[in-house]
Every structure is written in C-alpha cells, then in structure tokens.
Design a protein around this motif. Structure first.
Motif, PDB file in Angstrom:
ATOM      1  N   THR A 272       0.837  -1.210   0.000  1.00  0.00           N
ATOM      2  CA  THR A 272       0.000   0.000   0.000  1.00  0.00           C
ATOM      3  C   THR A 272       0.864   1.249   0.000  1.00  0.00           C
TER       4      THR A 272
ATOM      5  N   LEU B 103       0.896   3.932  -3.069  1.00  0.00           N
ATOM      6  CA  LEU B 103       0.566   5.321  -2.776  1.00  0.00           C
ATOM      7  C   LEU B 103       1.690   6.250  -3.237  1.00  0.00           C
TER       8      LEU B 103
ATOM      9  N   SER C  57       1.206   8.996  -6.232  1.00  0.00           N
ATOM     10  CA  SER C  57       1.416  10.417  -5.919  1.00  0.00           C
ATOM     11  C   SER C  57       2.493  11.028  -6.794  1.00  0.00           C
TER      12      SER C  57
ATOM     13  N   HIS D  37       2.501  16.304   3.511  1.00  0.00           N
ATOM     14  CA  HIS D  37       2.463  14.940   2.971  1.00  0.00           C
ATOM     15  C   HIS D  37       3.746  14.177   3.307  1.00  0.00           C
TER      16      HIS D  37
ATOM     17  N   TRP E  26      -5.462   7.646  -5.195  1.00  0.00           N
ATOM     18  CA  TRP E  26      -4.657   8.133  -4.065  1.00  0.00           C
ATOM     19  C   TRP E  26      -5.532   8.293  -2.824  1.00  0.00           C
TER      20      TRP E  26
ATOM     21  N   LEU F  93      -6.550   4.981  -1.293  1.00  0.00           N
ATOM     22  CA  LEU F  93      -5.466   4.240  -0.636  1.00  0.00           C
ATOM     23  C   LEU F  93      -5.205   4.712   0.794  1.00  0.00           C
ATOM     24  N   ILE F  94      -5.548   5.943   1.116  1.00  0.00           N
ATOM     25  CA  ILE F  94      -5.217   6.488   2.441  1.00  0.00           C
ATOM     26  C   ILE F  94      -5.922   5.738   3.568  1.00  0.00           C
TER      27      ILE F  94
ATOM     28  N   LEU G 284      -4.271   2.425   4.065  1.00  0.00           N
ATOM     29  CA  LEU G 284      -2.988   2.553   4.754  1.00  0.00           C
ATOM     30  C   LEU G 284      -3.177   2.741   6.252  1.00  0.00           C
TER      31      LEU G 284
END
Length: 399
Positions: free
Chosen positions: A173, A177, A181, A280, A345, A348-349, A352
């Motif tokens: 993951t 990501l 990104s 980030h 994106w 996926l957060i 994660l």
C-alpha cells in the motif's frame, strides 16, 4: 532501471550496518566517487562521463535524502517528529535556495576545472561529522540492539526489498501510494509547464516567469513547513492530514480543466510542491514508523528511490502515449488520467491507516504479515505514546 539495480545491491551489502555506520559508509563512497568523477572529467572527459555523472548524481541525491529521513525516524518519536519535521524539511528548502544562489554567484570560479565537486564533497564530509556528533543522541533514543547489533534471522526473513514488498500488504500500500502520488505530481508539473510555454512566447519572458515562480515557491514552502505543518498534524491527525494534498490537487486539476489558465496551473503546481514537501512528506515519514526499524531501513531507500523514479517514468510514458495518439487533445486526456489517479490516491489512504496488529512475540509472523514495531498502527511501534482519537494526534502521556 539503474536506480533499481543500485538500490538492490545497496540493501544487500549494507543490511548488517547500523543506521549511523550506513550513513557514514554511504557518504564515504559518495566522496570517493566524486574524486573519481573529478579526475575523469578533468583529465580525460570521455563522451559517456557526463551521462554517467548525471545518472549517478540523481541516484545519490535521492538516496542521501532517504537516509536522512531514516535517521530522523530512528531519532524522533512521532510526537517529536510532528514538532521537528517541519524544521528538517525547511532546512532542505533553505539549503536548496542557498545552493542555487551560491552556484549562480561563484560558478565562474569552478566551471572550467570541475572544482565544484570538491565543494559538494566537503558538504558530505561535514554531514558525516554531524552524524558522528549526533551518535550519542542515537544511543540514547535507540536500544543497543537496534543501533549496533546485526539483524537476526527472526527479525527479518529476507534481505530482498522486492520479497519484503511481496510479503506485506502494508508495504504494498505504501509503495502504490508513493507511485500514484509521484505520477500525479509529474503530470501536474507537465500541465503547468505547458501552460507557461503557451503564455510566454520568448525564452527570456519564460525564464523571468520561472524565476519569479520558484522564488515565491520557496517562500510558500518555508511558511508551510515552519508554520502550518505541525499545527495541521496535531489538529487534524495523520489520516485527515494525508487527505489534504490529494484533496487540494483534485480541486486544482479540476479547475485547470474548467478554467484553463496559467494562474490556475501555477497555483495547482505550487500547492503540489508545497504540500508534498511538508505535510504529505511528514505524514508519510510517520507512516514508516509503524515498521520495525530493521524492515524500515531495508525498504525505505528502495521505495523512496526506485518507486519514485518508476513513477516519473510512467508519467512520461503516459504523456508520450497520448501525445502520439492525439496531437490536438492529448492534454485533455492527461487531465482525466490525473483526476482518476488522485481518486486512487484518496482511496489508498484509509487502507494505509486501517490498522495493523503485531503478531504475538512468541509466534512467528503469519504468512503475508510484516513484523511491526510494538503495537501495530493504532500505536504504530515507536508511536506508543501517540493515540489517534477523533482524527487528532494526542499524546497518551499525562500532562
């Protein structure tokens, strides 16, 4: 490809080194390589040497940065990181600005004889001296076992970063990501530079615009790194902070499609560069703290170097593919791909941040499970004093 081969060899032959020794050995190799390149370029200057030096410097630059953050992850707890990472990233911004102005002013003294390489070598020597000076701090923050003893087989089951990624959904993951990104960032940069080229016909006007843009970018980056980053992480928590960058870029990319102009493209690119290198970046460094130190040291350079370069390459192929397929409207397709990837994106957060549990100390990790530090994600290893409550990061220690 060259980055992947280099990092594979790097992780294989440095696995038994402590993080301090790893940084020192790497810096020593960099300094020695600079001496070799200086000799070759000054006295022989074969046609291939400039290409080799360009590729080498690109790999060395990202590797050194990855090692810096690995060292920072060993030094700081997450709560300390929230307070300190902004100053670390700001130091990189100031260093880049000073290097740019310094090279512009003093380049005439070094251009003919390649002596600028010795300036770079001196900076790496100074960095090594700082690491040695901070070794006592490391000994205070990290156990003797983590700092100086080689990893045992039960602590890590393979030395190959690819196998580690294949055996861990969590690392996969992180890798996906990072890849997504980087592709998004490269596509946004392409949109911005395309808009700038269309707005300014002459090279002089374009150079003047970029000069002003990068100057304001440095100001915005410093403000975000020193003022906003720590407050954002403390107020909104890790997960909501990770949403900030793709959320802003989604709005910016959509705005470029609706109101195509240099102003909108420049604002979107500036938001991307500013947030990626502050909120980030710090959020992803905290994500790495969920890994056991030995695992983190083995995979971080691979992810930060190889995966990021792969993202740049994929973005380039996307632009080339649509430019060949549709010479008139290919930029529109790039916009749509960028928006689709931003949605990936965002999805996926939560994956994660969904949480990981540490295997029982008396049992080996289950198949597909990655050894995590202490208590998985909720307390994320050395994040044991941090709790994630209602989206905010709160210290569990009593005030």
């Amino acid at each position: 490809m060259s980055a992947g081969v280099t990092i594979a060899a790097y992780t294989r032959y440095t696995a038994k080194l402590s993080i301090v020794r790893l940084v020192l050995v790497t810096n020593a190799l960099i300094v020695s390589n600079l001496g070799i390149f200086w000799f070759v370029l000054t006295y022989h200057d074969p046609w291939w040497s400039h290409y080799a030096f360009y590729i080498w410097s690109a790999i060395v630059g990202v590797t050194a940065v990855a090692q810096l953050w690995t060292l920072a992850n060993h030094l700081f707890t997450p709560d300390e990181g929230i307070r300190s990472f902004g100053f670390v990233t700001a130091g990189g911004t100031v260093g880049g600005a000073l290097a740019g102005f310094g090279v512009k002013r003093w380049l005439h003294l070094f251009a003919e004889n390649n002596h600028l390489m010795w300036v770079v070598a001196a900076l790496y020597v100074a960095a090594s001296a700082l690491v040695l000076w901070g070794e006592k701090r490391l000994e205070e923050k990290i156990s003797e076992k983590e700092l100086k003893m080689p990893l045992k087989p039960e602590e890590i089951h393979t030395a190959n970063p690819g196998e580690l990624l294949a055996g861990s959904a969590y690392l996969k993951t992180i890798a996906v990501l990072i890849l997504v990104s980087v592709i998004v960032s490269t596509l946004i940069d392409f949109q911005f530079k395309t808009a700038a080229k269309q707005a300014y016909a002459s090279r002089g006007a374009l150079a003047g615009f970029f000069s002003s843009y990068y100057g304001w970018l440095s100001v915005a980056s410093l403000f975000t790194q020193l003022i906003l980053m720590g407050k954002t992480l403390r107020t909104f928590g890790l997960q909501l902070s990770l949403y900030l960058t793709p959320g802003v870029l989604l709005v910016g990319t959509t705005s470029i499609m609706i109101w195509p102009s240099l102003l909108v493209a420049a604002a979107t690119r500036m938001a991307d560069a500013t947030l990626r290198n502050s909120i980030h970046k710090s959020g992803m460094e905290i994500v790495y703290m969920a890994l056991a130190p030995g695992i983190m040291r083995r995979v971080k350079s691979f992810l930060d170097v190889t995966v990021e370069r792969a993202g740049d390459a994929i973005a380039g192929f996307i632009i080339l593919l649509f430019s060949f397929a549709s010479t008139e409207n290919y930029i529109t397709y790039v916009h749509f791909i960028c928006i689709a990837l931003i949605f990936v994106w965002i999805v996926l957060i939560p994956v994660l941040c969904s949480g990981r549990s540490e295997p029982s100390p008396k049992e080996p990790p289950a198949s597909g499970e990655m050894p995590m530090a202490e208590n998985g994600w909720a307390k994320t290893g050395r994040l044991s004093e941090i709790q994630f409550r209602s989206g905010a990061i709160v210290s569990s220690e009593k005030e």
